[in-house]
Design a protein around this motif. Sequence first.
Motif, PDB file in Angstrom:
ATOM      1  N   ARG A 109       5.600  -9.466  -3.161  1.00 33.61           N
ATOM      2  CA  ARG A 109       6.358  -9.074  -2.654  1.00 33.61           C
ATOM      3  C   ARG A 109       7.340  -8.585  -3.226  1.00 33.61           C
ATOM      4  NH1 ARG A 109       9.927 -12.018   0.459  1.00 33.61           N
ATOM      5  NH2 ARG A 109       8.705 -13.319  -0.391  1.00 33.61           N
ATOM      6  N   THR A 110       7.985  -8.935  -4.502  1.00 34.16           N
ATOM      7  CA  THR A 110       8.939  -8.821  -5.529  1.00 34.16           C
ATOM      8  C   THR A 110       8.839  -7.975  -6.267  1.00 34.16           C
ATOM      9  OG1 THR A 110       9.996 -10.461  -5.647  1.00 34.16           O
ATOM     10  CG2 THR A 110      10.434 -10.632  -3.810  1.00 34.16           C
ATOM     11  N   GLU A 160      10.612  -4.539 -10.965  1.00 34.24           N
ATOM     12  CA  GLU A 160      10.482  -3.960 -12.324  1.00 34.24           C
ATOM     13  C   GLU A 160      11.091  -2.602 -12.037  1.00 34.24           C
ATOM     14  OE1 GLU A 160       5.962  -2.915 -12.998  1.00 34.24           O
ATOM     15  OE2 GLU A 160       5.564  -4.740 -12.800  1.00 34.24           O
ATOM     16  N   HIS A 161      11.027  -1.960 -10.396  1.00 30.17           N
ATOM     17  CA  HIS A 161      12.144  -0.927 -10.353  1.00 30.17           C
ATOM     18  C   HIS A 161      13.083  -0.537  -9.319  1.00 30.17           C
ATOM     19  CE1 HIS A 161       8.296   0.653 -11.728  1.00 30.17           C
ATOM     20  NE2 HIS A 161       6.953  -0.121 -10.771  1.00 30.17           N
ATOM     21  N   LYS A 166      11.039  -1.862   0.780  1.00 29.17           N
ATOM     22  CA  LYS A 166       9.780  -3.093   0.028  1.00 29.17           C
ATOM     23  C   LYS A 166       9.829  -4.026   0.287  1.00 29.17           C
ATOM     24  CE  LYS A 166      11.239  -0.757  -4.112  1.00 29.17           C
ATOM     25  NZ  LYS A 166      10.754  -0.224  -5.164  1.00 29.17           N
ATOM     26  N   CYS A 167      10.064  -4.760  -0.276  1.00 26.16           N
ATOM     27  CA  CYS A 167      10.122  -6.233  -0.291  1.00 26.16           C
ATOM     28  C   CYS A 167      11.127  -6.736   1.488  1.00 26.16           C
ATOM     29  CB  CYS A 167      10.781  -6.738  -1.503  1.00 26.16           C
ATOM     30  SG  CYS A 167      12.331  -7.121  -0.921  1.00 26.16           S
TER      31      CYS A 167
END
Length: 87
Positions: free
Chosen positions: A22-23, A28-29, A62-63
Amino acid sequence: MSLVDELADAEARVEALKRAIRTGPCAEHGHDWQSDGGCNAGCDRAEDGDCGCSVPVNVCTKCGDCDYGDNPAAEDVRLSCRIRRAA
Ligand SMILES: [Zn+2]
Ligand SMILES: [Zn+2]
């Protein structure tokens, strides 16, 4: 190791893997923060308790992580509140 212990172990591992997936991209980004309204600034040291400040809260698209008002804009709010109360 008993079966129960093994199960607990496996479940903990699944949770860790889910969290990593999930993370992962965010680690990374970076998070993709989107404004999700505001919440009470919770400026401490306000003499009358609640000073009524509110700070922006961001949620990652995103997460789904939330910064709970832990961002530079919120810091600004708390700082100006402190200055205003000191005046
Ligand atoms: Zn994220
Ligand atoms: Zn305040």
